[in-house]
Scaffold this motif. Structure first.
Motif, PDB file in Angstrom:
ATOM      1  N   VAL A 111       0.388 -67.380  92.975  1.00 57.79           N
ATOM      2  CA  VAL A 111       0.311 -68.822  93.168  1.00 57.79           C
ATOM      3  C   VAL A 111      -0.889 -69.331  92.383  1.00 57.79           C
ATOM      4  CG1 VAL A 111       0.209 -70.697  94.838  1.00 57.79           C
ATOM      5  CG2 VAL A 111       1.245 -68.505  95.492  1.00 57.79           C
ATOM      6  N   THR A 112      -0.640 -70.221  91.451  1.00 59.07           N
ATOM      7  CA  THR A 112      -1.698 -70.780  90.616  1.00 59.07           C
ATOM      8  C   THR A 112      -1.751 -72.293  90.809  1.00 59.07           C
ATOM      9  OG1 THR A 112      -1.381 -69.056  88.955  1.00 59.07           O
ATOM     10  CG2 THR A 112      -2.602 -71.022  88.276  1.00 59.07           C
ATOM     11  N   ALA A 113      -2.911 -72.794  91.202  1.00 60.59           N
ATOM     12  CA  ALA A 113      -3.135 -74.233  91.325  1.00 60.59           C
ATOM     13  C   ALA A 113      -4.270 -74.595  90.388  1.00 60.59           C
ATOM     14  CB  ALA A 113      -3.474 -74.616  92.759  1.00 60.59           C
ATOM     15  N   LEU A 114      -3.980 -75.465  89.422  1.00 62.65           N
ATOM     16  CA  LEU A 114      -4.957 -75.817  88.392  1.00 62.65           C
ATOM     17  C   LEU A 114      -5.841 -76.952  88.879  1.00 62.65           C
ATOM     18  CD1 LEU A 114      -2.611 -75.675  85.268  1.00 62.65           C
ATOM     19  CD2 LEU A 114      -4.062 -73.860  86.233  1.00 62.65           C
ATOM     20  N   ASN A 115      -7.117 -76.677  88.979  1.00 66.56           N
ATOM     21  CA  ASN A 115      -8.075 -77.643  89.504  1.00 66.56           C
ATOM     22  C   ASN A 115      -8.186 -78.861  88.595  1.00 66.56           C
ATOM     23  OD1 ASN A 115     -10.685 -78.921  90.310  1.00 66.56           O
ATOM     24  ND2 ASN A 115     -10.884 -77.099  91.592  1.00 66.56           N
TER      25      ASN A 115
END
Length: 769
Positions: A740-744
């Protein structure tokens, strides 16, 4: 079906046994006197002294009648009995007050002896006698009576810290002089000796300065006030002009009143930031020249005093001259916190000042500002006290640091040889919630229940003994954004103030929360007799979660109410007295809703407790993060909270959210073996006014070998202010690993709250099924 793991729960029984004297005598003797804060040493004798209106008074040399007069006032307030307290040399039923610094060598210390013939209070100094009488006052039972019985005892007592502080912000909301006097009485009753009075801020200037009348006519008022929490959008306002100020005569009266109760009032005049109200009155003191307005909502504002303008320092030194003349204490607080450098960076005057003073940057410009003010305070025979941001660019000599952003500022200052008052936000801020119940009244944020506060230790373990001596004491702070009335403020402060009092006064080795809680319950009536209505939320049902060996959630419920019984359900229905009685922790092995309530007989006596669990393939599975969590959002804690089946709440204070400051979330879950994956999800927070921004993209990828990943879902729209739920149903795909990747967001955009700073990215449960 829910399973149960049996466990004996003996602590409440042990507390009861100790209270009624069934434990060893020495322990029973120290707990049977309902005193707060707990004295250094106390023993009971079994004798009784009868206090009546005819009890005589003997005042030793060097003492005024003031302490005895206030004891007389207290007895009349709680019992209705009017003590004559006439001086005598012959009577045996006598109250003796005396000084003896040899017998009581500690400053502010005292001994109290009660036998059947007399009560003797011996103090190191007059403050010691006063505190001995406060202890005696706590032994006077509430309720109308012509005479009362005082338990025979011998008490030796003195404070752990010389600085025992309570802060009150009156800039957001202010309170009448008589109300503040009542609170000063209660502070003295619990041996708090410092009242930190926050008098100026963006939302209002609250002290009369005769040389600058527009501080009274302009800066003291705002056009309207925010309704609800600042994180709620769009912002709503009440449309009502709000404000006022304390005249210098009122200030003198409060200073005098406090001094009679051995309380020092420390004024705070904010600078160089939090200056909107002052700039509204005198716009030439800002970098842009305005126009400025007294703030109508809460936060940090970019318009601050211009550090390159000589008129700024003329104004502030004039103000401090008048303020210093009103407050005889050694300290004057200048704030120094949360000063954005945005205006200074583009202000020609500020940049010229940096060049002329050979400063490296705007941080050193703030240090220059603080040092210059400190030098002026020295001419007024005052010491500078400031929040820990005054460390930026270097501390001025003799400055004392109030460490609020955490303990690190206090640790750094103590290592540099500066005195410190510990007041870390996460531990001792009373504007934080006391409970996690959604029905609890509005608060700023965070979660500081009574038990957590009571555990706080003000001296950091990292300090050497020599450095630890610079920790002068501890203070609790209350910011009144969400406390428009005296009743709401009392609900937030009491009884948490009682925990502060014990932390500040009593030896740390004697802390025992169940015994403390028993004394707190006794003091509920004591506070009410003094006109203070405290919160009783400390007895509300609470819970704790941990992982079973299989990674499944274990749920423990706790209720400290003496006569309460917990009944619970797991089907989402409201519990009744016929529902199962909670006895042992619950092992949650399926999705369900646990609801519980505390009953006394057939009556529900507390709000309904509710906890929802959503289990899936990801529940309890190992999680690896590419970047660590930051701040108080689970920094250093297990990552199990990301897969414990529990979602976070809109208040984000219950420990379910994981935060990343300026960095991305990159989380890899190992499901243990290859599974058919159909559903993916999480939640993200979008609260711009809390510097919380959703990711620019949220991506789920799946792998069978942990090396080669295939993107299966991407989400880019997070429109809701608050929680944005993400649930994606995809075509079945085989996988063991889920990334799971959430780009800040990275940097907060211009024009937004906290512009230029790092955005927070907050996520909770990572859901795979």
């Amino acid at each position: 079906m829910l399973s149960f793991s049996y466990r004996l729960w003996m602590l409440p029984l042990l507390v009861v046994l100790g209270w009624v004297g069934l434990l060893p005598t020495s322990q029973a003797q120290t707990t049977e006197l309902p005193l707060l804060p707990q004295p250094v040493q106390a023993t009971t004798t079994g004798q009784v002294f009868t206090l009546s209106r005819h009890t005589a008074l003997r005042v030793g040399p060097g003492l005024s009648a003031g302490p005895a007069t206030r004891f007389r006032q207290y007895v009349r307030q709680v019992s209705g009995m009017v003590l004559e307290l006439k001086p005598t040399k012959r009577r045996t039923d006598v109250l003796v007050l005396q000084l003896d610094s040899t017998a009581v060598p500690q400053s502010e210390g005292y001994t109290l002896t009660i036998d059947q013939r007399r009560v003797t209070v011996t103090g190191h100094d007059e403050a010691g006698v006063f505190y001995g009488l406060q202890t005696l006052s706590q032994l006077v039972p509430s309720g109308k009576a012509d005479r009362v019985s005082l338990p025979g005892c011998t008490i030796t007592d003195y404070p752990r810290f010389p600085y025992r502080g309570m802060h009150l912000d009156v800039s957001r909301h202010m309170f009448p002089v008589d109300t503040i006097k009542k609170w000063l009485d209660v502070l003295a009753f619990y041996k708090i000796n410092t009242f930190h009075w926050h008098l100026t801020d963006d939302q209002g200037w609250r002290i009369e300065i005769k040389k600058y009348p527009r501080l009274q006519t302009v800066a003291a008022y705002r056009d309207e006030t925010l309704i609800g929490h600042k994180r709620d959008l769009p912002h709503r306002f009440d449309g009502q002009r709000y404000g006022g100020y304390y005249s210098q005569e009122e200030v003198r009266e409060l200073v005098r009143y406090a001094a009679q109760r051995h309380i020092t009032i420390i004024p705070e005049i904010e600078m160089p930031g939090h200056a909107s109200a002052a700039l509204a009155a005198y716009p030439e003191l800002g970098c842009t020249g305005g126009p400025y307005h007294t703030a109508t909502f809460w936060g940090v504002f970019e318009d601050v005093y211009c550090a390159g303008n000589e008129d700024t320092f003329t104004f502030l030194t004039d103000v401090l001259d008048e303020v210093a003349a009103l407050f005889p204490g050694q300290y004057l607080h200048i704030g120094g916190d949360e000063c954005p450098k945005t205006r200074w960076k583009v202000c020609p005057k500020c940049q010229r000042r940096i060049q002329e003073e050979h400063l490296r940057d705007e941080r050193e410009l703030q240090s220059y500002f603080v040092r210059r003010i400190s030098k002026h305070l020295a001419t007024l025979h005052k010491r500078l006290l400031g929040w820990d941001e005054i460390l930026e660019g270097g501390l001025p000599p003799a400055a004392t640091v109030m460490s609020w952003t955490g303990e690190q500022g206090g640790i750094e200052a103590a290592r540099l040889g500066h005195d410190v008052v510990m007041t870390p936000e996460k531990q001792v801020y009373f504007d934080y919630f006391q409970t996690l119940y959604p029905t609890d009244s509005l608060a700023a944020g965070g979660y500081t229940p009574l038990q957590q506060l009571y555990r706080y230790e003000p001296v950091p373990a990292e300090l050497t003994p020599a450095q630890a001596r610079h920790v002068r004491g501890v203070q609790a702070n209350v910011w009144t954004e969400y406390m428009p009335t005296a009743g709401k403020l009392e609900y937030m402060v009491f009884p948490r103030l009682l925990a502060l009092a014990e932390i500040a006064w009593s030896p740390p080795g004697g802390r025992n929360y169940p015994a403390f809680l028993q004394r707190v319950r006794t003091h509920d009536a004591v506070l009410r007799a003094q006109g203070v209505v405290p919160s009783r939320t400390y007895d509300w049902l609470t819970d704790s979660l941990w992982a079973s060996p299989a990674g499944l959630p274990m749920l423990q419920l706790r209720a400290t109410a003496p006569n309460g019984v917990i009944h619970f359900t797991t089907d989402g229905s409201a519990p009744t007295p016929q529902s199962p009685v909670y006895q042992v922790p619950l092992s949650i092995d399926r999705s369900c809703v646990v609801q519980a309530a505390v009953f006394e007989g057939a009556t529900q006596v507390q709000p309904l407790y509710r906890r929802e669990f959503t289990l899936g393939l990801s529940t309890g599975k190992p999680v690896v993060l590419a970047y660590p969590v930051a701040g108080s959002y689970h920094q250093g804690r297990p990552l199990w909270g990301l897969v414990n089946g529990v979602a976070g709440s809109p208040r984000y204070n219950e420990g379910q959210w994981y935060g990343f400051s300026g960095t991305d979330l990159v989380a890899t879950l190992d499901l243990g073996d290859v599974q058919q994956i159909r559903t993916l999800g999480t939640h993200v927070l979008n609260y711009h006014w809390q510097k919380m921004w959703p990711p620019t993209a949220l991506v789920f990828a799946v792998s069978t070998d942990g090396v080669h990943y295939r993107e299966v879902y991407r989400h880019t729209q997070f429109p809701a202010n608050g929680i944005n739920p993400v649930r994606a149903t995809i075509a079945p795909v085989a996988g063991r690993y889920v990334r799971v990747t959430a780009l800040n967001q990275g940097t907060i955009p211009a024009g937004e709250y906290g512009a230029g700073g790092k955005a927070w990215l907050l996520v909770d449960e990572l859901y795979v099924n």
